[in-house]
Design a protein around this motif. Structure first.
Motif, mmCIF file in Angstrom:
data_model
loop_
_atom_site.group_PDB
_atom_site.id
_atom_site.type_symbol
_atom_site.label_atom_id
_atom_site.label_comp_id
_atom_site.label_asym_id
_atom_site.label_seq_id
_atom_site.Cartn_x
_atom_site.Cartn_y
_atom_site.Cartn_z
ATOM 1 N N TYR A 98 -1.955 25.118 -26.063
ATOM 2 C CA TYR A 98 -1.199 24.486 -24.973
ATOM 3 C C TYR A 98 -1.878 23.206 -24.494
ATOM 4 C CZ TYR A 98 2.202 28.236 -24.221
ATOM 5 O OH TYR A 98 3.245 29.117 -24.367
ATOM 6 N N LYS A 132 9.467 31.755 -30.083
ATOM 7 C CA LYS A 132 10.070 31.418 -28.797
ATOM 8 C C LYS A 132 9.633 30.021 -28.357
ATOM 9 C CE LYS A 132 10.506 33.076 -24.038
ATOM 10 N NZ LYS A 132 10.050 34.076 -23.034
ATOM 11 N N MET A 133 8.350 29.727 -28.504
ATOM 12 C CA MET A 133 7.834 28.405 -28.163
ATOM 13 C C MET A 133 8.477 27.324 -29.023
ATOM 14 S SD MET A 133 3.786 29.305 -27.821
ATOM 15 C CE MET A 133 3.321 27.612 -28.148
ATOM 16 N N THR A 153 6.419 18.600 -24.990
ATOM 17 C CA THR A 153 7.632 17.911 -24.531
ATOM 18 C C THR A 153 8.457 17.320 -25.676
ATOM 19 O OG1 THR A 153 6.530 15.762 -24.250
ATOM 20 C CG2 THR A 153 6.447 17.310 -22.396
ATOM 21 N N ASP A 163 6.273 35.349 -29.979
ATOM 22 C CA ASP A 163 5.935 34.352 -28.964
ATOM 23 C C ASP A 163 5.933 32.949 -29.569
ATOM 24 O OD1 ASP A 163 5.678 36.361 -27.125
ATOM 25 O OD2 ASP A 163 3.481 36.435 -27.199
ATOM 26 N N THR A 188 11.064 16.967 -28.345
ATOM 27 C CA THR A 188 12.321 17.691 -28.576
ATOM 28 C C THR A 188 12.817 17.560 -30.005
ATOM 29 O OG1 THR A 188 13.599 15.786 -27.815
ATOM 30 C CG2 THR A 188 13.032 17.458 -26.166
ATOM 31 N N ARG A 203 7.975 17.722 -33.653
ATOM 32 C CA ARG A 203 7.254 18.810 -32.984
ATOM 33 C C ARG A 203 6.421 19.585 -33.985
ATOM 34 N NH1 ARG A 203 9.901 23.338 -28.988
ATOM 35 N NH2 ARG A 203 10.155 21.460 -27.723
ATOM 36 N N PHE A 232 11.374 27.180 -30.409
ATOM 37 C CA PHE A 232 12.788 26.927 -30.136
ATOM 38 C C PHE A 232 13.029 26.280 -28.768
ATOM 39 C CE2 PHE A 232 13.421 29.743 -33.660
ATOM 40 C CZ PHE A 232 14.668 29.426 -34.171
ATOM 41 N N GLU A 233 12.027 26.315 -27.893
ATOM 42 C CA GLU A 233 12.230 25.823 -26.531
ATOM 43 C C GLU A 233 12.488 24.316 -26.493
ATOM 44 O OE1 GLU A 233 8.887 26.988 -24.227
ATOM 45 O OE2 GLU A 233 9.618 29.021 -23.854
ATOM 46 N N ASN A 234 13.570 23.928 -25.774
ATOM 47 C CA ASN A 234 13.878 22.517 -25.506
ATOM 48 C C ASN A 234 14.078 21.662 -26.764
ATOM 49 O OD1 ASN A 234 13.492 23.061 -22.710
ATOM 50 N ND2 ASN A 234 11.285 22.837 -23.002
#
Length: 210
Positions: free
Chosen positions: A74, A137-138, A80, A134, A82, A87, A140-142
Motif C-alpha cells: 500500500y 478485490k484490490m 489511484t 483480497d 484506473t 495499474r 478490481f477497485e476503481n
C-alpha cells in the motif's frame, strides 16, 4: 499465542526473525526447531510454550508476514491508477521493490504457498484463498472499464491477464534460482517481459479480417 504477545518487541522480533530464516531456508518439513531456538537464544520449552508446536509457529508466521507485505504494498503502489494495464505495471514494479526490501519475508511466503506439506495444507490453503481473494478485490477497485471492448466479459478478461502473469511469475521463479535457492531478481527483464505479455493481451494476436 497470548504468552508470546506479552514478550518485549525486541524478544518477539528475535524469535520471529529466527523462525523466518529457518523456514525460508529449509521449508516447513526440513526446518529444525533446534536451530530456531539456538538462533533466537531461547529454550525449546519456551518456544513450544508460546506456539504449542512447529505447525503453530509456522501458521503464526504466515499470519504475521501477510499483513506486513500488504502494508508495504500500500505504501509503494499507486492505488489511484484506473487504467488496468498501467495499474498492473505499477503494481508489479511495487512487488519487485518489496521483494528487494523484504526479501526474507517474501521468500518465506513464496515457499509457504508452493509445494505445501500435507500436515499444514488445509490451513495454508485457507490463508492462500483469502490472500488471493483480497488481491483480486484490490485489483478490481476503481478500474475504468471504458477501454475494454463492450462485447467481452470484463471479469474473464482480467482473470486471463492475472493467470498469464501468475504463470509467467512461476516460470521465472523456477528458471532464476541461485545455488542457495534464492530467486534472482532482474527488475528490468521482468518488467520488460511483463509489458510484452500485456501488449499481446491488450492488442491481441490475430490478424484483422481482410
Amino acid at each position: 499465542m497470548k504468552k508470546f504477545e506479552k514478550l518485549s518487541e525486541e524478544k518477539k522480533q528475535k524469535i520471529l526473525q529466527s523462525a523466518l530464516i529457518e523456514f525460508s531456508t529449509y521449508g516447513y518439513e526440513n526446518a529444525s526447531t533446534n536451530r530456531i531456538v539456538e538462533r533466537a537464544e531461547i529454550s525449546k520449552g519456551a518456544l513450544f510454550h508460546y506456539f504449542k508446536s512447529k505447525k503453530g509457529l509456522y501458521l503464526y508466521l504466515i499470519d504475521y508476514v501477510i499483513p506486513l507485505l500488504y502494508d508495504e504494498f500500500y505504501r509503494q503502489a499507486n492505488m489511484t491508477i484506473t487504467n488496468f494495464f498501467e495499474r498492473i505495471k505499477n503494481w508489479q514494479a511495487a512487488k519487485l521493490n518489496i521483494m528487494d526490501k523484504m526479501s526474507l519475508e517474501t521468500k518465506f511466503l513464496i515457499k509457504a504457498f508452493t509445494n505445501i506439506p500435507k500436515e499444514v495444507k488445509d490451513d495454508v490453503l485457507t490463508r492462500y484463498a483469502k490472500y488471493t481473494q483480497d488481491g483480486f478485490k484490490m485489483l478490481f477497485e476503481n478500474i475504468d472499464f471504458s477501454m475494454f471492448k463492450e462485447d467481452i466479459d470484463k471479469n474473464k478478461a482480467i482473470e486471463t491477464i492475472v493467470w498469464t502473469l501468475e504463470s509467467y511469475g512461476n516460470k521465472y521463479m523456477k528458471e532464476n534460482v541461485d545455488s542457495q535457492g534464492n530467486i534472482v531478481i532482474n527488475k528490468e527483464k521482468i518488467l520488460s517481459e511483463i509489458e510484452a505479455y500485456l501488449n499481446i493481451l491488450k492488442f491481441g494476436i490475430a490478424k484483422p479480417h481482410e
